[in-house]
Design a protein around this motif. Sequence first.
Motif: not given
Length: 234
Positions: A98-119
Motif C-alpha cells: 500500500t505504501l508503494g502506491a503512496y503518490l497514487r489516487k486511482d483506487k480501483e487501479q491500485i487494487k488491480k495492481d496489488k492483485q497483479w503483484v500477488y499473481e
Amino acid sequence: MLKIENLNVFYGGIHALRGISLEVPDRKIISLIGANGAGKSTTLKAIMGLVPKSEGKVAFDEKDITSAQTKDIVGSGIVLCPEGRRVFPDLTIAENLTLGAYLRKDKEQIKKDKQWVYELFPRLLEREWQLAGTLSGGEQQMLAVGRAIMSKPKLLMLDEPSLGLAPLVVKDIFSIIRQINDAGVNILLIEQNAKAALEIADHAYVMETGSITLSGTGKELLASDLVKKAYLGE
C-alpha cells in the motif's frame, strides 16, 4: 524513454561517475554490469536525484529531470528498487505494498495492481498479513519488487535484485523481471550476476571505475572475451 548524457558525480574528492552516457529505450531491459565500486549504484541514485550531479543531463520522456526533486522523479514514472531490499520490517506485506502506491489516487487501479503483484508473487498473497521483517531474504526481495510495482512505474530500476539469494530464487526473480517488462514496464537492471543480467538484457553496458567501457546487446557482451574473462569466470 531515459537518456543520460555526460553525467559526472563527485563524492568529496572522488570522481565517482566520469562522463557516462546511456539510454533506456522504450519496452527494453537494459543491464549495467561491473565490479563493486564501479559506479553502478551511484548511477541509479543520480538518476533519482539522491546524489548531486556536477555535470551532465538526465532526460525522461524527452523532459529534462536533471535538477528535479526525487518525489517529482517518482511522480514522473521512475522508481528505484534499492539494494538491500529496504522493506518496512514492522509493517505487513499488504501495508508495504500500500505504501508503494503512496503518490497514487486511482483506487480501483491500485487494487488491480496489488492483485497483479500477488499473481507475480503468490507467496506474498499467502502471507499477506505477515510482518515484512520476518520474511526470508527471497521473500523480502519479492516484496521490494512488488512495492516498486505499486508505484506504477514506466521505468523500474533494480539494484542487485539477486544479491544473497539462493539460485532457485534468483531464477524466479529474473523470470518475473521478464514478465514485468512484457507488461510494458521498462527495466534498468544493476546486477553482479553478470551472466543472468546479460542473458535477460536487450542491451547492456559495462562500467569500470566510474566510466562505461563497453556496450552492446546482451548476446554480444556474453560472447565478448573481455567480459568472459572479467565477469563470467571463463
